[in-house]
Design an enzyme around this catalytic site. Structure first.
Site, mmCIF file in Angstrom:
data_model
loop_
_atom_site.group_PDB
_atom_site.id
_atom_site.type_symbol
_atom_site.label_atom_id
_atom_site.label_comp_id
_atom_site.label_asym_id
_atom_site.label_seq_id
_atom_site.Cartn_x
_atom_site.Cartn_y
_atom_site.Cartn_z
ATOM 1 N N HIS A 240 -25.873 13.667 17.592
ATOM 2 C CA HIS A 240 -25.082 13.048 16.535
ATOM 3 C C HIS A 240 -25.959 11.981 15.917
ATOM 4 C CE1 HIS A 240 -21.864 11.009 14.467
ATOM 5 N NE2 HIS A 240 -21.033 11.967 14.813
ATOM 6 N N ARG A 261 -20.499 8.174 7.021
ATOM 7 C CA ARG A 261 -21.437 8.740 6.060
ATOM 8 C C ARG A 261 -20.680 9.450 4.947
ATOM 9 N NH1 ARG A 261 -24.398 12.740 8.258
ATOM 10 N NH2 ARG A 261 -23.165 12.763 10.155
#
Lengths: 571, 234, 167
Positions: A240, A261
């Site tokens: 991740h 994000r």
């Protein structure tokens, strides 16, 4: 070490692991046949161990009339770089809506709603439709909490704080059961079962920076390996991109969720540059997990990282209030380490997160050993070379449910078998050996060494030379783990448990490294600097590893069956 | 007063084995949680110390201990820079298995007594259509996300002193289900919580609501149940 | 000193011993649960922390409520006995109740007043918690008010009770 005489427990279905897959399996097996005697074996607290509990984001399911399993399937294959077992992926997308409905109407979960009162689905990276079902940013607690409550309705036998050691066969090589160590008392039991379901979770904790819960040490995969099963896609370990960096604190590696994000967070290196411009100028920070992780890793490796050894995620330009409103859990998590997501940049690093590889199963979770089912992260193939966010908890529950259904059928057909006592004795002897030694390696040192070698040698970016070096180091560690010594009694001895964990992790680590060496291309989560391109001509194949009769790890590869989708385009 | 950064933290741990070391000097690093203290002790000073944890991000609810007397998750409790010493004890009111590990069975026994699972009403074949800002959800939503860590149980002056009491966690779960229109067992549950070891045994100590690491308000749930019991429901 | 006064003093001593004993039992059970053993520096540190930590006040209000309740009840038992001496002989009653005017007894009575004030006001607060659905913060404010009223009324009433002994 003298060992007390052990108890034998007979059961119809033994479920190893009490995360999403394990408890879903119990739910389904009991629903299919309420007369079944079901036993749950959990290394930690039942329903409160493992990673389903930790799911923040959500659960992908094609519920909307405008969405379809076909679209979900295409996204899953594209995300998995077409390495997926298409039967498994197809099963996942077809069953996911049913499982959502079941979680709501049977288990009593309640997911977030749209204003009109129907289930709300949010967008997630890599998907062509907004299909992620969730409950705030604590989806896992809702699912696991309600599944745990179901256990009070169903009343399976719960062996809490009990570690499954090995699969035990009978003298003719048929599955007889599992040897189980009670962590609290140090007593061993033989769990004889008509069906054994392995649902223990992956082994991403073997990396220095890692996200999962402590129980996830690849126990199921290691047990499968030792029992002679073949494993696939073991090199495919997902990182991740935004794991928290908190120095020596155990918090290091905890995931800062993908939604940041998605909401427009910037990633910068120590020089202040938005480095994604150089890796994926089009999608920038919103690129897929594998690309963003790799970019961050390279920045750090090339010396443009922060003093902590990370890059910086910054979402403070959205304004303090907005960030606090949308990401309360994440803000709290960063404040705990003395940073503040709402007010400035926070150091992050790629963090080992999910193992796509695992045991080879069919769509009913069956393996090549009769009576042995594998579900959830222990199994490989569903996600191919990279998993989409939101497909993880879907996999655990979908395949856990299928394993339960299948287990109920097999339990009616299969007899209990008499275990091979020699094998049982060896399993127990091996487990107790560290307690008998006066001096030797410390299990915590071995864990630390393994985490280092995996991070450096078989991490986000790999090459042949470092992989070979890592393989050697792992062989050394495997030698040292045979001499590990732990003081103290057998009761509640977590140092001893650590020694047993690291043994399993080493078995799995070796399979990861060997698989990574044999895949001479880059695809999904597997990136090699000596073979930086994806090679569909040669490598639309999955790597299979397994122990031969001499205990040597052998690897081969097989073509991916493109029965449902051909390779559409090189995405 | 100027903040003085301490080089070490003195940790006093309640041990269950006679003669086991109880005081440890742990070198501090930043940031540091109570769980980090325990891990450092285990790794560097005493392999035999027993404590439980799993997720280390406040979601599994298994690392609950009493920090200076107050029930908290070890993983989300920071060791502030000016802290010199920390006292760690197992949760109150639960039998100790070893050191900081307790047997949660009494907690789960109470939990089981409120019929903690949804009893689906007839015809609940697909996800119910319930608006998110409905009265029902506004009542329920703030009380979900219980991680069954037991901090409220330990902090409840009634539960932890061994009295028969369903306790804050189980009663919160009962409140959620009583308020849930999908559930068909409202009356049974209201009867269960109305018995002598139910809501009336609460002594308004608010230990539960004060320590809940997820910010839930069990005391509020108990007050709601007290009213509903008389009125037959929400 | 007349026998009846000695008897009363013995009874009062028993009451006080009972209260101390009961308080010890309450605090010992508190020691097993969240509050008890931290009356020392840890306790003060907990109070010094802001916000919800001060909910700890409720715990101590609970202990105090029980202790004052027991004290009032125990004294009431003794008081019923000493008042019932009037049925036997008014002279005996007068002899005994001469004690109530002494300075030590007046101090005791002032303490009794404080206990009754706290127990009553806190009891009203507990009723209010249910009636007005008071959460942790509202209840804490109410508790502070209870404590303040107890101190103010207790001081005023105590002065009135004790003053004649020094007049």
């Amino acid at each position: 070490m003298a060992m007390a005489a052990f108890e034998t427990i007979d059961t119809d279905v033994a479920v190893i692991g009490s995360g999403g897959a394990g408890l879903m399996c119990v739910l389904h097996a009991a629903a299919a046949d309420p007369s079944l005697d079901i036993t749950v074996v959990s290394k930690g607290a039942v329903g409160r161990s493992g990673c389903t509990r930790m799911v923040q984001g959500g659960f992908n399911a094609a519920l909307d009339p405008d969405d379809s399993p076909e679209l979900h399937f295409d996204d899953t294959l594209k995300g998995g770089a077409y390495l997926n077992d298409q039967e498994l992926a197809w099963t996942l997308v077809c069953d996911a809506p049913k499982v959502i409905s079941e979680l709501e109407t049977v288990a009593g979960c309640f997911f977030d709603r749209r204003p009109d009162g129907r289930i709300f689905q949010k967008p997630f990276a890599g998907q062509s439709f907004d299909r992620t079902v969730h409950r705030g940013d604590l989806t896992g607690i809702e699912i696991m909490g309600r599944l745990r409550d179901q256990m009070f309705r169903l009343g399976p036998r719960e062996l809490e704080d009990a570690r499954a050691l090995d699969l035990i066969l009978d003298s003719s090589g048929e599955l007889a059961g599992v040897s189980v160590l009670d962590v609290r008392t140090g007593a061993v039991a033989l769990l004889r079962a008509r069906v054994v379901v392995l649902a223990t979770g992956g082994a991403a904790t073997m990396y220095r920076i890692a996200a999962p819960a402590r129980e996830k040490t690849g126990d199921g995969v290691a047990m499968c390996m030792r029992a002679g099963l073949e494993l696939r896609d073991m090199e495919m370990l997902q990182f991740h991109p935004t794991g928290l960096l908190a120095g020596e604190s155990r918090l290091t590696g905890a995931v800062l969720e993908e939604g940041l994000r998605g909401a427009g967070a910037y990633l910068r290196n120590a020089e202040g540059e938005r480095y994604m411009e150089r890796y994926d100028p089009e999608r920038m920070e919103r690129s897929t997990r594998d690309v963003v992780s790799r970019a961050g890793y390279l920045e750090i490796m090339e010396g443009r990282g922060t003093p902590e050894g990370g890059v910086l995620i910054d979402i403070s330009h959205l304004g303090i209030e907005e960030v606090e409103r949308r990401f309360p859990g994440m803000v709290q998590r960063t404040r705990q380490i003395g940073a503040d997501l709402a007010r400035g940049p926070v150091p992050v690093s790629p963090t080992a997160h999910f193992h796509m590889g695992g045991a080879i199963i069919d769509r009913d979770c069956q393996t090549s050993i009769a009576g042995l089912l594998v579900a959830g992260e222990d199994a490989g193939g569903t996600h191919g070379a990279n998993r989409l966010g939101g497909n993880g908890v879907a996999e655990s529950t979908v395949f856990g449910a299928r394993a339960g259904d299948r287990a109920a059928v097999i339990a009616r057909e299969r007899d209990l078998r008499e275990p091979d006592h020699g094998q049982l004795g060896r399993s127990v002897e091996r487990a107790f050996a560290p307690l008998g030694r006066d001096s030797g390696a410390s299990p915590f040192e071995l864990t630390r060494a393994l985490k280092e070698v995996m991070w450096d040698g078989c991490g986000v970016v790999r090459d042949g030379e470092r992989l070979r070096a890592a393989a050697e180091t792992i062989d050394d560690l495997a030698e040292r783990v045979r001499t590990v010594a732990v003081p103290g009694p057998a009761e509640v001895n977590y140092a001893w448990q650590e020694a047993l964990d690291v043994r399993n992790q080493l078995d799995v680590a070796r399979a990861v490294v060997v698989s990574a060496l044999s895949r001479e291309e880059s695809r999904g989560a597997h990136h090699r600097t000596d073979f930086p391109e994806r090679d569909d001509e040669r490598w639309l194949r999955y790597v299979v590893v397994g122990l031969d009769s001499d205990g040597e790890l052998q690897s081969s590869s097989r073509p991916v069956a493109l029965e449902r989708r051909r390779l559409a385009s090189k995405a | 007063m100027a903040e003085v950064e301490q080089a070490t933290v003195s940790v006093r741990v309640a041990r269950s084995d006679a003669g086991a070391e109880t005081t440890f000097e742990v070198e501090r690093f930043e940031p540091m949680t109570v769980l980090d203290l325990l891990l450092a002790i285990q790794r560097e000073q005493d392999l035999s110390i027993a404590f439980r944890f799993s997720c280390r991000v406040g979601m599994c609810g298994t690392c609950t201990v009493r920090v200076d007397g107050r029930a908290a998750l070890a993983c989300t409790t920071p060791v502030e820079r000016d802290v010199r010493d920390v006292r760690l004890e197992p949760m109150a009111g639960l039998p100790v298995v070893r050191d900081l590990i307790v047997d949660m069975a009494p907690f789960w026994d109470e939990w089981a007594r409120v019929t903690p699972y949804l009893v689906p009403r007839a015809g609940l074949d697909e996800p119910a259509v319930i608006e998110p800002d409905s009265e029902e959800r506004r009542r329920i939503d703030p009380s979900l996300d219980c991680i069954t860590c037991g901090a409220c149980y330990s902090s409840c002056g009634v539960s932890a002193s061994g009295r028969d009491f369903l306790g804050p966690a189980a009663l919160t779960r009962a409140m959620v289900l009583v308020a849930d229109s999908r559930d068909a067992a409202r009356d049974e549950r209201l009867r269960a919580v109305g018995q002598s070891d139910g809501v009336d045994r609460c002594r308004y100590i608010y230990g539960c609501s004060a320590v809940c690491p997820k910010g839930l308000d069990p005391a509020g749930a108990i007050r709601a149940l007290r009213r509903w019991r008389l009125g037959g429901g929400p | 000193m007349p026998a009846i006064q000695l008897l009363f003093i013995a009874g009062l001593t028993a009451v006080l011993a009972g209260v101390v004993g009961f308080a010890a039992v309450v605090l010992a059970s508190a020691a097993r649960s969240g509050g008890g053993p931290h009356v020392t520096s840890g306790f003060l540190r907990r109070f010094a922390r802001p916000g919800r930590e001060r909910a700890e006040l409720h715990r101590w209000a609970f202990y105090l409520h029980r202790i004052t309740g027991f004290a009032i009840f125990a004294f009431l038992c003794l008081h019923i006995l000493d008042v019932s001496t009037y049925a036997l002989s008014p002279a005996l009653y007068d002899e005994l109740h001469g004690l109530y005017a002494t300075a030590p007894m007046r101090v005791f009575e002032a303490g009794l007043l404080v206990a009754i004030l706290f127990h009553t006001l806190n009891g009203l607060r507990l009723v209010a918690v249910d009636v007005a659905d008071m959460g942790i913060d509202a209840s804490r404010r109410a508790l502070v008010a209870v404590a303040a009223l107890t101190v103010v009324l207790g001081a005023a009433g105590g002065a009135v009770i004790v003053a004649p002994a020094f007049a």
